[in-house]
Design a protein around this motif. Structure first.
Motif, mmCIF file in Angstrom:
data_model
loop_
_atom_site.group_PDB
_atom_site.id
_atom_site.type_symbol
_atom_site.label_atom_id
_atom_site.label_comp_id
_atom_site.label_asym_id
_atom_site.label_seq_id
_atom_site.Cartn_x
_atom_site.Cartn_y
_atom_site.Cartn_z
ATOM 1 N N ASN A 187 88.630 34.045 80.444
ATOM 2 C CA ASN A 187 89.706 33.125 80.775
ATOM 3 C C ASN A 187 89.558 31.870 80.009
ATOM 4 O O ASN A 187 88.769 30.677 80.386
ATOM 5 C CB ASN A 187 90.102 32.926 82.395
ATOM 6 C CG ASN A 187 91.142 32.123 82.697
ATOM 7 O OD1 ASN A 187 91.768 31.293 81.821
ATOM 8 N ND2 ASN A 187 91.515 31.977 83.996
ATOM 9 N N ILE A 188 90.059 31.822 78.799
ATOM 10 C CA ILE A 188 89.710 30.656 77.995
ATOM 11 C C ILE A 188 90.112 29.407 78.614
ATOM 12 O O ILE A 188 89.905 28.369 78.223
ATOM 13 C CB ILE A 188 90.002 31.063 76.541
ATOM 14 C CG1 ILE A 188 89.454 29.931 75.664
ATOM 15 C CG2 ILE A 188 91.428 31.043 76.358
ATOM 16 C CD1 ILE A 188 87.956 30.009 75.507
ATOM 17 N N THR A 189 91.497 29.476 79.210
ATOM 18 C CA THR A 189 92.033 28.386 79.624
ATOM 19 C C THR A 189 91.310 27.719 80.624
ATOM 20 O O THR A 189 91.094 26.511 80.696
ATOM 21 C CB THR A 189 93.634 28.735 80.412
ATOM 22 O OG1 THR A 189 94.247 29.614 79.222
ATOM 23 C CG2 THR A 189 94.357 27.703 80.871
ATOM 24 N N LEU A 190 90.668 28.382 81.587
ATOM 25 C CA LEU A 190 89.913 27.822 82.822
ATOM 26 C C LEU A 190 88.535 27.324 82.070
ATOM 27 O O LEU A 190 88.110 26.297 82.673
ATOM 28 C CB LEU A 190 89.597 29.018 83.715
ATOM 29 C CG LEU A 190 88.507 28.589 84.910
ATOM 30 C CD1 LEU A 190 89.266 27.653 85.604
ATOM 31 C CD2 LEU A 190 88.348 29.766 85.770
ATOM 32 N N LEU A 191 88.068 27.902 80.946
ATOM 33 C CA LEU A 191 86.972 27.569 80.184
ATOM 34 C C LEU A 191 87.176 26.424 79.920
ATOM 35 O O LEU A 191 86.110 25.587 80.103
ATOM 36 C CB LEU A 191 86.430 28.700 79.329
ATOM 37 C CG LEU A 191 84.959 28.248 78.572
ATOM 38 C CD1 LEU A 191 83.907 28.187 79.527
ATOM 39 C CD2 LEU A 191 85.015 29.320 77.396
ATOM 40 N N TYR A 192 88.240 26.071 78.909
ATOM 41 C CA TYR A 192 88.384 24.760 78.411
ATOM 42 C C TYR A 192 88.710 23.928 79.439
ATOM 43 O O TYR A 192 88.318 22.706 79.329
ATOM 44 C CB TYR A 192 89.665 24.864 77.579
ATOM 45 C CG TYR A 192 89.397 25.249 76.069
ATOM 46 C CD1 TYR A 192 88.056 26.043 75.895
ATOM 47 C CD2 TYR A 192 90.060 24.782 75.090
ATOM 48 C CE1 TYR A 192 88.057 26.274 74.370
ATOM 49 C CE2 TYR A 192 89.923 25.260 73.695
ATOM 50 C CZ TYR A 192 88.907 26.220 73.508
ATOM 51 O OH TYR A 192 88.586 26.410 72.129
ATOM 52 N N ARG A 193 89.345 24.022 80.470
ATOM 53 C CA ARG A 193 89.464 23.258 81.714
ATOM 54 C C ARG A 193 88.275 22.597 82.282
ATOM 55 O O ARG A 193 88.192 21.373 82.510
ATOM 56 C CB ARG A 193 90.478 23.797 82.871
ATOM 57 C CG ARG A 193 91.100 22.991 83.751
ATOM 58 C CD ARG A 193 92.413 23.630 84.240
ATOM 59 N NE ARG A 193 93.470 23.769 83.313
ATOM 60 C CZ ARG A 193 94.507 24.657 83.541
ATOM 61 N NH1 ARG A 193 94.460 25.301 84.213
ATOM 62 N NH2 ARG A 193 95.264 24.574 82.344
ATOM 63 N N VAL A 194 87.392 23.437 82.471
ATOM 64 C CA VAL A 194 85.999 23.009 83.188
ATOM 65 C C VAL A 194 85.264 22.251 82.118
ATOM 66 O O VAL A 194 84.681 21.324 82.395
ATOM 67 C CB VAL A 194 85.199 24.442 83.336
ATOM 68 C CG1 VAL A 194 83.669 23.892 83.725
ATOM 69 C CG2 VAL A 194 85.829 25.302 84.644
ATOM 70 N N VAL A 195 85.231 22.699 80.755
ATOM 71 C CA VAL A 195 84.609 21.860 79.627
ATOM 72 C C VAL A 195 85.200 20.483 79.767
ATOM 73 O O VAL A 195 84.586 19.333 79.586
ATOM 74 C CB VAL A 195 84.712 22.366 78.432
ATOM 75 C CG1 VAL A 195 84.266 21.532 77.374
ATOM 76 C CG2 VAL A 195 83.724 23.717 78.353
ATOM 77 N N PHE A 196 86.577 20.374 79.675
ATOM 78 C CA PHE A 196 87.226 19.053 79.720
ATOM 79 C C PHE A 196 86.720 18.190 80.988
ATOM 80 O O PHE A 196 86.441 17.002 80.796
ATOM 81 C CB PHE A 196 88.683 19.220 79.522
ATOM 82 C CG PHE A 196 89.299 17.853 79.309
ATOM 83 C CD1 PHE A 196 89.746 17.376 78.233
ATOM 84 C CD2 PHE A 196 89.820 17.163 80.440
ATOM 85 C CE1 PHE A 196 90.087 16.112 77.999
ATOM 86 C CE2 PHE A 196 90.423 15.921 80.410
ATOM 87 C CZ PHE A 196 90.562 15.390 79.145
ATOM 88 N N ALA A 197 86.778 18.882 82.065
ATOM 89 C CA ALA A 197 86.335 18.079 83.226
ATOM 90 C C ALA A 197 84.995 17.692 83.089
ATOM 91 O O ALA A 197 84.670 16.494 83.567
ATOM 92 C CB ALA A 197 86.619 18.972 84.454
#
Length: 288
Positions: A187-197
């Protein structure tokens, strides 16, 4: 310059460099790995400083304010990526610049409405308010050593997370080829969201621990943003190790420049950047 003064300035250089790395590493994650030019990153640092001021006054404890502020920063970063930055990945860099610059204006106006335009200070916790003797009757603040230790611990934690864990492997892969990672079921969307957070939380946390060492004032994120981009460019876009080395280099150049050549100290960092880019146009290290 005697030996004691030299050692104190070395400690100041390391402390400043490590704190700068903490902010710049968040920008490296967002800009270098996710490909978003985020001009609002300095505003996250400012938000952290104002959180330290507000929460320490409300809770009566800076350590508790750091804990609560970090949790709020992660939640804020996650929400911000979801409602705003997730739409910027496929946009041109000019649109990213304009949109994130708009966020700077929004954050500054909200800061003015909620906290006002006065300059504030944050008290150092009593346990860390002392100093240690260095020599020749000179002392060094314990809190600065505490900040250096915390930054070192976080730098080590980031290295282990990015280099030694499955999550780090997915982050590195997603930075290289987002479509391939997505096709493997991640889930790259969730991954990017976590990285951004995480990137937002690093900048906010840096602002919180820096607040007791400096004033909390309007527009304080602007200068931090510029120097953070310099760190990212010198170290190599997307390289956490490069950000650490570049931040320490800048820490020494800036600190000793102000001591030895105060009039021209402001330009030395940019001379350093120009020299390194002439030698290695892609920066000191490659991403990943």
């Amino acid at each position: 310059m005697d030996l004691t003064t030299f050692l104190i300035q070395c400690l100041n250089s390391v402390q400043y460099g490590l704190l700068l790395f903490l902010v710049a590493s968040g920008l490296t994650l967002i800009f270098g790995i996710m490909g978003v030019i985020n001009l609002a990153h300095g505003s996250f640092y400012m938000i952290g400083a104002y959180l330290a001021f507000s929460l320490s006054s409300l809770l009566g404890s800076l350590p508790l304010a750091l804990l609560v502020g970090t949790v709020l920063a992660v939640a804020f970063g996650y929400l911000l990526e979801w409602v705003f930055f997730s739409y910027l990945y496929d946009r041109e860099h000019l649109q990213q610049v304009l949109m994130t610059y708009g966020l700077i204006l929004v954050f500054e106006e909200l800061r003015s409405l909620l906290v006002g335009d006065d300059v504030h200070g944050v008290a150092i916790p009593e346990l860390l308010a002392g100093s240690i003797a260095i020599g020749n009757g000179m002392t060094y603040p314990v809190y600065r050593l505490f900040v250096s230790g915390v930054c070192l611990a976080l730098a080590l934690g980031m290295y282990l997370l990015i280099s030694k864990t499955r999550l780090g492997m997915m982050v590195r892969a997603g930075a290289t080829n987002r479509e391939m990672v997505q096709s493997l079921g991640i889930n790259i969307t969730l991954l990017y969201r976590v990285v951004f957070a995480v990137g937002v939380a690093l900048a906010v946390f840096a602002g919180m621990i820096a607040a007791p060492m400096s004033s909390v004032y309007p527009g304080m994120g602007g200068q931090v943003l510029i120097i953070c981009f310099v760190v990212v460019v010198i170290g190599g876009i997307g390289s956490i190790k490069g950000a650490l080395v570049a931040a320490l280099l800048i820490g020494f150049v800036d600190t000793f420049g102000k001591v030895l050549w105060q009039e021209g100290a402001g330009a030395l960092v940019y001379v350093l950047m120009a020299g390194i880019l002439l030698w290695r146009p892609a920066g000191l290290f490659k991403a990943g």
